[in-house]
Structure formats: C-alpha cells, structure tokens
Design a protein around this motif. Sequence first.
Motif, PDB file in Angstrom:
ATOM      1  N   ARG A  72       6.015  -9.794   2.219  1.00  0.00           N
ATOM      2  CA  ARG A  72       6.761  -8.775   1.456  1.00  0.00           C
ATOM      3  C   ARG A  72       6.708  -8.482  -0.023  1.00  0.00           C
ATOM      4  NH1 ARG A  72       7.546  -5.592   5.813  1.00  0.00           N
ATOM      5  NH2 ARG A  72       7.292  -6.416   7.735  1.00  0.00           N
ATOM      6  N   GLY A  73       6.979  -9.820  -0.535  1.00  0.00           N
ATOM      7  CA  GLY A  73       7.211  -9.810  -1.782  1.00  0.00           C
ATOM      8  C   GLY A  73       5.937  -9.414  -2.727  1.00  0.00           C
ATOM      9  N   THR A  74       5.008 -10.022  -2.146  1.00  0.00           N
ATOM     10  CA  THR A  74       3.530  -9.761  -2.597  1.00  0.00           C
ATOM     11  C   THR A  74       3.232  -8.585  -2.395  1.00  0.00           C
ATOM     12  OG1 THR A  74       3.056 -12.107  -2.167  1.00  0.00           O
ATOM     13  CG2 THR A  74       1.361 -10.817  -2.768  1.00  0.00           C
ATOM     14  N   VAL A  75       3.443  -7.713  -1.480  1.00  0.00           N
ATOM     15  CA  VAL A  75       3.275  -6.194  -1.144  1.00  0.00           C
ATOM     16  C   VAL A  75       4.058  -5.477  -2.320  1.00  0.00           C
ATOM     17  CG1 VAL A  75       3.230  -4.492   0.548  1.00  0.00           C
ATOM     18  CG2 VAL A  75       2.403  -6.563   1.316  1.00  0.00           C
ATOM     19  N   ALA A  76       5.183  -5.716  -2.334  1.00  0.00           N
ATOM     20  CA  ALA A  76       6.098  -5.015  -3.320  1.00  0.00           C
ATOM     21  C   ALA A  76       5.476  -5.105  -4.614  1.00  0.00           C
ATOM     22  CB  ALA A  76       7.645  -5.486  -3.083  1.00  0.00           C
ATOM     23  N   ALA A  77       5.150  -6.357  -5.106  1.00  0.00           N
ATOM     24  CA  ALA A  77       4.705  -6.687  -6.353  1.00  0.00           C
ATOM     25  C   ALA A  77       3.404  -6.015  -6.621  1.00  0.00           C
ATOM     26  CB  ALA A  77       4.523  -8.329  -6.734  1.00  0.00           C
ATOM     27  N   LEU A  78       2.413  -5.942  -5.641  1.00  0.00           N
ATOM     28  CA  LEU A  78       0.969  -5.015  -5.934  1.00  0.00           C
ATOM     29  C   LEU A  78       1.399  -3.826  -5.982  1.00  0.00           C
ATOM     30  CD1 LEU A  78      -1.201  -7.073  -3.455  1.00  0.00           C
ATOM     31  CD2 LEU A  78      -1.326  -6.919  -5.867  1.00  0.00           C
ATOM     32  N   ALA A  79       2.377  -3.230  -5.054  1.00  0.00           N
ATOM     33  CA  ALA A  79       2.630  -1.690  -5.333  1.00  0.00           C
ATOM     34  C   ALA A  79       3.066  -1.523  -6.381  1.00  0.00           C
ATOM     35  CB  ALA A  79       3.665  -1.416  -4.150  1.00  0.00           C
ATOM     36  N   ALA A  80       4.019  -2.215  -7.137  1.00  0.00           N
ATOM     37  CA  ALA A  80       4.535  -2.006  -8.651  1.00  0.00           C
ATOM     38  C   ALA A  80       3.510  -1.973  -9.540  1.00  0.00           C
ATOM     39  CB  ALA A  80       5.783  -2.919  -8.674  1.00  0.00           C
ATOM     40  N   ALA A  81       2.670  -2.915  -9.248  1.00  0.00           N
ATOM     41  CA  ALA A  81       1.465  -2.851 -10.296  1.00  0.00           C
ATOM     42  C   ALA A  81       0.502  -1.539  -9.964  1.00  0.00           C
ATOM     43  CB  ALA A  81       0.711  -4.203 -10.060  1.00  0.00           C
ATOM     44  N   GLY A  82       0.559  -0.814  -9.136  1.00  0.00           N
ATOM     45  CA  GLY A  82      -0.543   0.358  -8.811  1.00  0.00           C
ATOM     46  C   GLY A  82      -1.173   0.003  -7.814  1.00  0.00           C
ATOM     47  N   VAL A  83      -0.951  -0.974  -7.020  1.00  0.00           N
ATOM     48  CA  VAL A  83      -2.116  -1.323  -5.858  1.00  0.00           C
ATOM     49  C   VAL A  83      -1.322  -1.196  -4.500  1.00  0.00           C
ATOM     50  CG1 VAL A  83      -3.617  -3.098  -5.052  1.00  0.00           C
ATOM     51  CG2 VAL A  83      -2.933  -3.016  -7.336  1.00  0.00           C
ATOM     52  N   PRO A  84      -1.325   0.242  -4.015  1.00  0.00           N
ATOM     53  CA  PRO A  84      -0.888   0.362  -2.665  1.00  0.00           C
ATOM     54  C   PRO A  84      -1.284  -0.480  -1.627  1.00  0.00           C
ATOM     55  CG  PRO A  84      -2.040   2.373  -3.388  1.00  0.00           C
ATOM     56  CD  PRO A  84      -2.264   1.305  -4.398  1.00  0.00           C
ATOM     57  N   PRO A  85      -0.858  -0.480  -0.330  1.00  0.00           N
ATOM     58  CA  PRO A  85      -1.397  -1.145   0.800  1.00  0.00           C
ATOM     59  C   PRO A  85      -2.147  -0.094   1.411  1.00  0.00           C
ATOM     60  CG  PRO A  85       1.054  -0.434   1.041  1.00  0.00           C
ATOM     61  CD  PRO A  85       0.841  -0.282  -0.297  1.00  0.00           C
ATOM     62  N   LEU A  86      -3.175  -0.549   2.101  1.00  0.00           N
ATOM     63  CA  LEU A  86      -3.911   0.405   2.989  1.00  0.00           C
ATOM     64  C   LEU A  86      -3.302   0.621   4.071  1.00  0.00           C
ATOM     65  CD1 LEU A  86      -7.498  -0.958   2.151  1.00  0.00           C
ATOM     66  CD2 LEU A  86      -6.683   0.785   1.069  1.00  0.00           C
ATOM     67  N   ARG A  87      -3.449   1.998   4.655  1.00  0.00           N
ATOM     68  CA  ARG A  87      -2.924   2.175   5.807  1.00  0.00           C
ATOM     69  C   ARG A  87      -3.779   2.482   7.079  1.00  0.00           C
ATOM     70  NH1 ARG A  87       2.650   2.189   5.447  1.00  0.00           N
ATOM     71  NH2 ARG A  87       3.337   2.228   3.534  1.00  0.00           N
ATOM     72  N   TYR A  88      -3.888   2.196   8.195  1.00  0.00           N
ATOM     73  CA  TYR A  88      -4.616   2.408   9.239  1.00  0.00           C
ATOM     74  C   TYR A  88      -3.944   3.135  10.628  1.00  0.00           C
ATOM     75  CZ  TYR A  88      -7.512  -0.885   6.467  1.00  0.00           C
ATOM     76  OH  TYR A  88      -8.048  -1.549   5.634  1.00  0.00           O
ATOM     77  N   ASP A  89      -4.431   4.194  10.635  1.00  0.00           N
ATOM     78  CA  ASP A  89      -3.945   5.132  11.906  1.00  0.00           C
ATOM     79  C   ASP A  89      -4.070   4.159  13.161  1.00  0.00           C
ATOM     80  OD1 ASP A  89      -3.704   7.207  10.383  1.00  0.00           O
ATOM     81  OD2 ASP A  89      -5.646   8.210  10.795  1.00  0.00           O
ATOM     82  N   GLY A  90      -2.922   4.436  13.856  1.00  0.00           N
ATOM     83  CA  GLY A  90      -2.793   3.638  15.261  1.00  0.00           C
ATOM     84  C   GLY A  90      -2.618   2.083  15.140  1.00  0.00           C
ATOM     85  N   LEU A  91      -2.495   1.615  14.137  1.00  0.00           N
ATOM     86  CA  LEU A  91      -2.209   0.336  14.103  1.00  0.00           C
ATOM     87  C   LEU A  91      -0.619  -0.452  14.016  1.00  0.00           C
ATOM     88  CD1 LEU A  91      -3.817  -2.494  13.924  1.00  0.00           C
ATOM     89  CD2 LEU A  91      -3.592  -2.365  11.282  1.00  0.00           C
ATOM     90  N   GLY A  92       0.434   0.594  13.882  1.00  0.00           N
ATOM     91  CA  GLY A  92       1.623   0.369  13.879  1.00  0.00           C
ATOM     92  C   GLY A  92       2.308  -0.296  12.886  1.00  0.00           C
ATOM     93  N   GLN A  93       1.723   0.031  11.593  1.00  0.00           N
ATOM     94  CA  GLN A  93       1.936  -0.822  10.307  1.00  0.00           C
ATOM     95  C   GLN A  93       3.622  -0.227  10.201  1.00  0.00           C
ATOM     96  OE1 GLN A  93      -1.801   0.522   8.441  1.00  0.00           O
ATOM     97  NE2 GLN A  93      -1.281  -1.366   7.131  1.00  0.00           N
ATOM     98  N   ASP A  94       4.513  -0.948   9.490  1.00  0.00           N
ATOM     99  CA  ASP A  94       5.680  -0.661   9.021  1.00  0.00           C
ATOM    100  C   ASP A  94       5.893   0.240   7.892  1.00  0.00           C
ATOM    101  OD1 ASP A  94       5.754  -2.363   7.052  1.00  0.00           O
ATOM    102  OD2 ASP A  94       7.256  -3.861   8.140  1.00  0.00           O
ATOM    103  N   SER A  95       7.041   0.726   7.302  1.00  0.00           N
ATOM    104  CA  SER A  95       7.039   1.366   6.264  1.00  0.00           C
ATOM    105  C   SER A  95       6.536   0.679   4.784  1.00  0.00           C
ATOM    106  CB  SER A  95       8.329   1.900   5.956  1.00  0.00           C
ATOM    107  OG  SER A  95       9.341   0.645   5.607  1.00  0.00           O
ATOM    108  N   ASP A  96       6.387  -0.319   4.977  1.00  0.00           N
ATOM    109  CA  ASP A  96       5.890  -1.309   3.752  1.00  0.00           C
ATOM    110  C   ASP A  96       4.290  -1.768   3.920  1.00  0.00           C
ATOM    111  OD1 ASP A  96       8.171  -1.827   2.461  1.00  0.00           O
ATOM    112  OD2 ASP A  96       8.560  -3.700   3.980  1.00  0.00           O
ATOM    113  N   GLY A  97       3.630  -1.161   5.083  1.00  0.00           N
ATOM    114  CA  GLY A  97       2.156  -1.228   5.355  1.00  0.00           C
ATOM    115  C   GLY A  97       1.929  -2.432   5.857  1.00  0.00           C
ATOM    116  N   VAL A  98       3.010  -3.124   6.525  1.00  0.00           N
ATOM    117  CA  VAL A  98       2.769  -4.572   6.917  1.00  0.00           C
ATOM    118  C   VAL A  98       2.582  -4.264   8.702  1.00  0.00           C
ATOM    119  CG1 VAL A  98       3.671  -6.719   7.550  1.00  0.00           C
ATOM    120  CG2 VAL A  98       3.909  -5.574   5.348  1.00  0.00           C
TER     121      VAL A  98
END
Length: 128
Positions: A72-98
């Motif tokens: 989660r810290g790595t995902v947040a750091a990437l998002a802060a650097a302009g690299v958003p998480p990818l999201r997939y329909d139907g996978l059930g990712q949470d608000s952080d994209g996990v």
Amino acid sequence: MLGSADAVAFLPSTDLDRSRSFFTGTLGLPLLEQTPFACVVRAGTTMLRITLVESLRPQPFTVLGWDVPDLRGTVAALAAAGVPPLRYDGLGQDSDGVWTTPGGDEIAWFADPDGNTLSLTRFAPPVR
C-alpha cells in the motif's frame, strides 16, 4: 541445469530515453548500461533489459512484477509520482486499486510508459 543461474528479464520499449526516466527516476532502479539498443537496469538481483523495438502491442497480462513488503505504501508512492494503479472490472479491487486473493496475497497493477502491465505483490504469511 539453470537452477543456480541468474535470470535476466526483458521488456520492450519504443522510447529508451522515456523508459530510462521511468525505470530509474520514477521507480528508482539503478542504471547498469544505456546503449542505442537497450536500457539495462537492476531490479533487486535481476538484470532488466529494456529493449528498443520499432512497434509494440502491450500484452493484456502482467509481464513483470515485484514482491514488496509494503504494497500500500508503494502504491501510494507510485500514485504520488503520477503512476496510478490499473483497475479491472469485476476483480473487486479496493479504493487503492489493490486486489486481495482468496489466500490473502495483495496485488496491484500499474503500467510503464509503453503500456506494459507491471505488478506489485505482498504475499500473505504462510499458514502453519
């Protein structure tokens, strides 16, 4: 035969300067070599050769990933650097994209500048 040999990973890129900036600057991987044909970085103990290609059609699956202790810290750091998480329909990712697997592993995906799908995984402790 190859059990003790180090693996070398390969990723295609249509722009090595852009890839070098992303992999060394954004992701923080150390540069080993830059040639007109490849940008070579170190990802942990793995050599990653980002190889120049004329054209590229990114694959619809993960081509490279990292085992990270603080997903989660790595995902947040990437998002802060302009690299958003990818999201997939139907996978059930949470608000952080996990996405959390049935076994408790946590996985998030992101793309490099060429659209290659990369992943981060925090493996759940083994059940004893």
